[in-house]
Motif scaffolding. Structure first.
Motif, PDB file in Angstrom:
ATOM      1  N   MET A 134      13.624  -4.917  -0.552  1.00  0.00           N
ATOM      2  CA  MET A 134      13.893  -3.796  -1.447  1.00  0.00           C
ATOM      3  C   MET A 134      13.014  -3.851  -2.694  1.00  0.00           C
ATOM      4  SD  MET A 134      16.080  -1.896   0.023  1.00  0.00           S
ATOM      5  CE  MET A 134      16.606  -0.860  -1.349  1.00  0.00           C
ATOM      6  N   ASP A 135      12.390  -5.072  -2.981  1.00  0.00           N
ATOM      7  CA  ASP A 135      11.540  -5.177  -4.164  1.00  0.00           C
ATOM      8  C   ASP A 135      10.146  -4.628  -3.921  1.00  0.00           C
ATOM      9  OD1 ASP A 135      13.609  -6.358  -5.541  1.00  0.00           O
ATOM     10  OD2 ASP A 135      13.033  -8.400  -4.960  1.00  0.00           O
ATOM     11  N   ALA A 136       9.760  -4.448  -2.654  1.00  0.00           N
ATOM     12  CA  ALA A 136       8.430  -3.934  -2.354  1.00  0.00           C
ATOM     13  C   ALA A 136       8.339  -2.469  -2.771  1.00  0.00           C
ATOM     14  CB  ALA A 136       8.150  -4.075  -0.864  1.00  0.00           C
ATOM     15  N   PRO A 137       7.142  -2.021  -3.185  1.00  0.00           N
ATOM     16  CA  PRO A 137       6.986  -0.608  -3.541  1.00  0.00           C
ATOM     17  C   PRO A 137       7.349   0.296  -2.371  1.00  0.00           C
ATOM     18  CG  PRO A 137       5.065  -1.880  -4.202  1.00  0.00           C
ATOM     19  CD  PRO A 137       5.886  -2.780  -3.340  1.00  0.00           C
ATOM     20  N   HIS A 184      13.305  15.236  -4.902  1.00  0.00           N
ATOM     21  CA  HIS A 184      12.781  13.878  -4.849  1.00  0.00           C
ATOM     22  C   HIS A 184      13.117  13.251  -3.505  1.00  0.00           C
ATOM     23  CE1 HIS A 184      16.871  13.485  -6.593  1.00  0.00           C
ATOM     24  NE2 HIS A 184      16.933  12.381  -5.876  1.00  0.00           N
ATOM     25  N   LEU A 185      12.368  12.201  -3.171  1.00  0.00           N
ATOM     26  CA  LEU A 185      12.558  11.490  -1.903  1.00  0.00           C
ATOM     27  C   LEU A 185      11.902  10.118  -2.025  1.00  0.00           C
ATOM     28  CD1 LEU A 185      13.368  11.772   1.246  1.00  0.00           C
ATOM     29  CD2 LEU A 185      10.904  12.114   1.561  1.00  0.00           C
ATOM     30  N   THR A 186      12.590   9.088  -1.532  1.00  0.00           N
ATOM     31  CA  THR A 186      12.040   7.735  -1.507  1.00  0.00           C
ATOM     32  C   THR A 186      12.291   7.126  -0.137  1.00  0.00           C
ATOM     33  OG1 THR A 186      12.477   7.426  -3.875  1.00  0.00           O
ATOM     34  CG2 THR A 186      12.082   5.440  -2.550  1.00  0.00           C
ATOM     35  N   VAL A 187      11.224   6.673   0.513  1.00  0.00           N
ATOM     36  CA  VAL A 187      11.325   6.012   1.808  1.00  0.00           C
ATOM     37  C   VAL A 187      10.748   4.609   1.660  1.00  0.00           C
ATOM     38  CG1 VAL A 187      10.749   6.102   4.254  1.00  0.00           C
ATOM     39  CG2 VAL A 187      11.020   8.230   2.964  1.00  0.00           C
ATOM     40  N   ARG A 188      11.543   3.591   2.031  1.00  0.00           N
ATOM     41  CA  ARG A 188      11.158   2.194   1.879  1.00  0.00           C
ATOM     42  C   ARG A 188      10.396   1.696   3.110  1.00  0.00           C
ATOM     43  NH1 ARG A 188      11.684   0.861  -3.420  1.00  0.00           N
ATOM     44  NH2 ARG A 188      13.566   1.857  -4.273  1.00  0.00           N
ATOM     45  N   PRO A 189       9.576   0.653   2.955  1.00  0.00           N
ATOM     46  CA  PRO A 189       8.910   0.063   4.124  1.00  0.00           C
ATOM     47  C   PRO A 189       9.941  -0.400   5.155  1.00  0.00           C
ATOM     48  CG  PRO A 189       7.940  -0.764   2.090  1.00  0.00           C
ATOM     49  CD  PRO A 189       9.157   0.013   1.691  1.00  0.00           C
ATOM     50  N   GLY A 190       9.659  -0.133   6.417  1.00  0.00           N
ATOM     51  CA  GLY A 190      10.552  -0.535   7.487  1.00  0.00           C
ATOM     52  C   GLY A 190      11.819   0.292   7.601  1.00  0.00           C
ATOM     53  N   GLU A 191      11.888   1.412   6.868  1.00  0.00           N
ATOM     54  CA  GLU A 191      13.092   2.255   6.879  1.00  0.00           C
ATOM     55  C   GLU A 191      12.887   3.466   7.784  1.00  0.00           C
ATOM     56  OE1 GLU A 191      16.060   4.072   3.499  1.00  0.00           O
ATOM     57  OE2 GLU A 191      13.919   4.457   3.223  1.00  0.00           O
ATOM     58  N   SER A 192      13.956   3.879   8.434  1.00  0.00           N
ATOM     59  CA  SER A 192      13.972   5.149   9.152  1.00  0.00           C
ATOM     60  C   SER A 192      14.856   6.089   8.352  1.00  0.00           C
ATOM     61  CB  SER A 192      14.503   4.971  10.572  1.00  0.00           C
ATOM     62  OG  SER A 192      14.385   6.171  11.293  1.00  0.00           O
ATOM     63  N   HIS A 193      14.256   7.033   7.683  1.00  0.00           N
ATOM     64  CA  HIS A 193      14.918   7.880   6.698  1.00  0.00           C
ATOM     65  C   HIS A 193      14.959   9.315   7.224  1.00  0.00           C
ATOM     66  CE1 HIS A 193      15.745   8.435   2.182  1.00  0.00           C
ATOM     67  NE2 HIS A 193      15.898   9.644   2.714  1.00  0.00           N
ATOM     68  N   ALA A 194      16.140   9.880   7.342  1.00  0.00           N
ATOM     69  CA  ALA A 194      16.285  11.241   7.850  1.00  0.00           C
ATOM     70  C   ALA A 194      16.217  12.251   6.706  1.00  0.00           C
ATOM     71  CB  ALA A 194      17.611  11.396   8.578  1.00  0.00           C
ATOM     72  N   ALA A 252       4.278  20.845  -9.648  1.00  0.00           N
ATOM     73  CA  ALA A 252       4.771  19.859 -10.606  1.00  0.00           C
ATOM     74  C   ALA A 252       5.294  18.678  -9.823  1.00  0.00           C
ATOM     75  CB  ALA A 252       5.868  20.446 -11.489  1.00  0.00           C
ATOM     76  N   GLY A 253       5.380  17.520 -10.476  1.00  0.00           N
ATOM     77  CA  GLY A 253       5.902  16.332  -9.835  1.00  0.00           C
ATOM     78  C   GLY A 253       4.815  15.375  -9.395  1.00  0.00           C
ATOM     79  N   THR A 254       5.231  14.195  -8.924  1.00  0.00           N
ATOM     80  CA  THR A 254       4.285  13.149  -8.535  1.00  0.00           C
ATOM     81  C   THR A 254       4.653  12.588  -7.171  1.00  0.00           C
ATOM     82  OG1 THR A 254       5.614  11.453  -9.630  1.00  0.00           O
ATOM     83  CG2 THR A 254       3.852  12.494 -10.929  1.00  0.00           C
ATOM     84  N   VAL A 255       3.624  12.115  -6.460  1.00  0.00           N
ATOM     85  CA  VAL A 255       3.797  11.438  -5.180  1.00  0.00           C
ATOM     86  C   VAL A 255       3.018  10.136  -5.238  1.00  0.00           C
ATOM     87  CG1 VAL A 255       3.398  11.518  -2.691  1.00  0.00           C
ATOM     88  CG2 VAL A 255       4.041  13.609  -3.915  1.00  0.00           C
ATOM     89  N   THR A 256       3.670   9.030  -4.855  1.00  0.00           N
ATOM     90  CA  THR A 256       2.986   7.747  -4.761  1.00  0.00           C
ATOM     91  C   THR A 256       3.234   7.138  -3.395  1.00  0.00           C
ATOM     92  OG1 THR A 256       4.874   6.527  -5.672  1.00  0.00           O
ATOM     93  CG2 THR A 256       3.210   7.310  -7.237  1.00  0.00           C
ATOM     94  N   PHE A 257       2.241   6.381  -2.907  1.00  0.00           N
ATOM     95  CA  PHE A 257       2.358   5.637  -1.658  1.00  0.00           C
ATOM     96  C   PHE A 257       2.188   4.160  -1.976  1.00  0.00           C
ATOM     97  CE2 PHE A 257       0.765   9.829  -0.343  1.00  0.00           C
ATOM     98  CZ  PHE A 257       1.671  10.151   0.652  1.00  0.00           C
ATOM     99  N   HIS A 258       3.214   3.362  -1.673  1.00  0.00           N
ATOM    100  CA  HIS A 258       3.182   1.919  -1.946  1.00  0.00           C
ATOM    101  C   HIS A 258       2.798   1.639  -3.396  1.00  0.00           C
ATOM    102  CE1 HIS A 258       3.690   1.128   2.347  1.00  0.00           C
ATOM    103  NE2 HIS A 258       2.767   2.041   2.568  1.00  0.00           N
ATOM    104  N   GLY A 259       3.310   2.485  -4.283  1.00  0.00           N
ATOM    105  CA  GLY A 259       3.088   2.303  -5.706  1.00  0.00           C
ATOM    106  C   GLY A 259       1.793   2.878  -6.226  1.00  0.00           C
ATOM    107  N   ARG A 260       0.948   3.399  -5.350  1.00  0.00           N
ATOM    108  CA  ARG A 260      -0.333   3.967  -5.764  1.00  0.00           C
ATOM    109  C   ARG A 260      -0.256   5.492  -5.776  1.00  0.00           C
ATOM    110  NH1 ARG A 260      -1.435   0.247  -1.735  1.00  0.00           N
ATOM    111  NH2 ARG A 260      -1.713   1.954  -0.233  1.00  0.00           N
ATOM    112  N   PRO A 261      -0.920   6.143  -6.720  1.00  0.00           N
ATOM    113  CA  PRO A 261      -0.908   7.608  -6.746  1.00  0.00           C
ATOM    114  C   PRO A 261      -1.461   8.182  -5.449  1.00  0.00           C
ATOM    115  CG  PRO A 261      -1.803   6.732  -8.789  1.00  0.00           C
ATOM    116  CD  PRO A 261      -1.679   5.566  -7.854  1.00  0.00           C
ATOM    117  N   ALA A 262      -0.957   9.340  -5.064  1.00  0.00           N
ATOM    118  CA  ALA A 262      -1.439  10.013  -3.855  1.00  0.00           C
ATOM    119  C   ALA A 262      -2.934  10.280  -3.963  1.00  0.00           C
ATOM    120  CB  ALA A 262      -0.682  11.316  -3.649  1.00  0.00           C
TER     121      ALA A 262
END
Length: 506
Positions: free
Chosen positions: A1-4, A26-36, A60-70
């Protein structure tokens, strides 16, 4: 859960003209997660996918992948390294081999020469790495639906992407294919791959996913662990907690004097791969609804009733007369009118006039000996324009110059021109404004009130409110039947597979 987070979207706003497609979601999907991600049509799911894959830039708004900007807009390679989407409709090139699809535009070559042996070797290694049992030399058109999906997933992972968006991935799979797909997804999750799972089938959400996010009316409603959320609460979040209400276009039922006589009957009607054997009857003065989410079989059923598709089993009759299967002319002659799902592709000849479009089904009535008299065509169309209140400069105006609602009225006018015994309409109010929706659904009720019958095939609740009965389809089977006065949550639950009731419709 600590990983980006594999992806984190915050405060996303997207407008298309006056329409707000996403309102601060908003939406957050974690590594190894299956998020509906679930929600009714118009909730904003598809727009969010277009933002997350770089097809649309948010207002408006922001998107990041693994903590890095899109990545920057237009940097296709950078987006492919972050995220991929496997759509319901396969994106593989059917005439290319599996190996060629996997490395399309990335062939191992020197100058104009491609090292085919090395390409096939790379493909075998990639497929083996992710457990995809497919011959790299096979043409993509020879693969099953699930094999094509596995190839698309493997291709996405080969770019380095660790977030895969699955858009209705089970829509064309049988039960065995669904279970094989889910096993492969679980294996990839253990390797740290994250999945955003978009589906209308809530039972699959509970089987596969750990977390669910609900959007409604372009807004975020909730995010919760699947295990902590009862299905009834999930359906309530999708539909809203307000009780069902009568809309302005829900006309009261006005039965014809001879109500009760069967107009349209289907007996053990089936189409392999689309819907299982079912029975249905529609009586004079009645509007029957057929409700179902994407790939439920509803559209295929409507197209089978009107002869666009030939059933693999069963029989259709209109007022006791057997309709020749798979024959549009015979269905028309038997008294079935049709409003197609896509008016632009199936319903209109855009560069022709309102009059020409409105009279396509009655050309034999427009002149002697097979001729078509322009004066009779215009007169026929003028009656339809007046009857349906089509806002046009006149019968000769090109139909392409009309608003969406008035174009749809022309499609309905054409369907009614032959005075059919039964009108079959597939999503008749798609893409029209509220006022046009009211008028169009009022026309359908008037058909029934005049002693004829109608079938509405739709997943829009407002379309279904005008119906006397509604059959709910799920995975090609009738799972429930509702009389007037149904609750939104109950019908949506049946359409989404959250409840299942054996039996066929009547």
């Amino acid at each position: 859960m600590d990983a980006p987070a594999a992806v984190h979207a915050q405060g996303i706003v997207k407008r298309f003209g006056p329409t707000v497609a996403l309102d601060g979601v908003h939406l957050t999907v974690r590594p190894g997660e299956s998020h509906a991600l679930v929600g009714r049509n118009g909730a904003g799911k598809s727009t969010l996918v277009s933002v997350l894959t770089g097809l649309h830039r948010p207002d408006a708004g922001t998107v990041t992948f693994h903590g890095r900007p899109a990545p920057a807009p237009g940097d296709r390679a950078a987006w492919q390294a972050e995220v991929a989407c496997v759509y319901q409709k396969s994106m593989v090139v059917p005439d290319l081999t599996v190996a060629e699809n996997l490395f399309l535009n990335r062939f191992d070559q020197r100058g104009a020469l491609i090292h085919w042996g090395r390409l096939r070797s790379r493909a075998r290694a990639l497929l083996a790495e992710y457990g995809v049992e497919v011959d790299p030399d096979r043409r993509a058109r020879e693969l099953t639906v699930e094999q094509r999906q596995f190839v698309e997933i493997a291709r996405a992972l080969s770019f380095g992407a660790r977030l895969i968006i699955l858009d209705e991935p089970t829509a064309q799979l049988d039960a065995g294919g669904i279970q094989r797909l889910f096993r492969r997804l679980r294996e990839l999750r253990r390797q740290g791959v994250a999945f955003l799972f978009i589906s209308h089938h809530l039972r699959e959400v509970y089987e596969l996913c750990t977390t669910v996010t609900v959007y409604r009316d372009a807004r975020h409603v909730l995010t919760a662990p699947v295990a902590d959320l009862a299905q009834r609460d999930l359906v309530a979040a999708m539909t809203g907690n307000a009780p069902s209400h009568r809309t302005s276009w829900q006309a009261p039922v006005v039965r014809a004097p001879d109500a009760g006589e069967t107009v349209l009957r289907a007996e053990r009607l089936a189409l392999d791969g689309e819907f299982e054997p079912l029975d249905l009857t529609v009586r004079r003065g009645e509007v029957l609804g057929v409700a179902g989410a994407a790939a439920s079989g509803g559209t295929a059923l409507g197209e089978t009733l009107v002869g666009l598709r030939g059933p693999t089993a069963g029989r259709i009759t209109v007022c006791g007369r057997t309709v020749r299967p798979g024959s549009v002319p015979h269905a028309l002659a038997a008294g079935i009118g049709y409003v197609p799902e896509d008016r632009h592709r199936q319903g209109l000849v855009p560069h022709r006039s309102v009059a020409e479009n409105a009279t396509l089904t009655v050309a034999d009535q427009l002149g002697p000996f097979g001729t078509v008299l322009p004066s009779r065509t215009r007169a026929f169309a003028a009656r339809a324009i007046a009857s349906l209140d089509i806002r046009t400069s006149g019968p000769d105006q090109p139909v392409s110059g009309l608003s969406g609602g008035n174009q749809q009225k022309v499609v309905i006018a054409r369907a009614l021109a032959s005075e059919p015994h039964c009108l079959v309409a597939v999503r008749p109010t798609a893409g029209v404004d509220v006022r046009s929706k009211q008028a169009l659904l009022g026309v359908v009720r008037e058909v029934a009130a005049a002693g004829r019958a109608a079938v509405i095939v739709s997943d829009e609740l407002d379309d279904l409110r005008v119906c006397d009965r509604v059959l709910a389809l799920f995975h090609g089977r009738v799972v429930a039947e509702f009389d007037r006065g149904w609750a939104d949550q109950a019908l949506v639950a049946a359409m989404e597979g959250a409840i299942e009731q054996q039996g066929g419709g009547q």
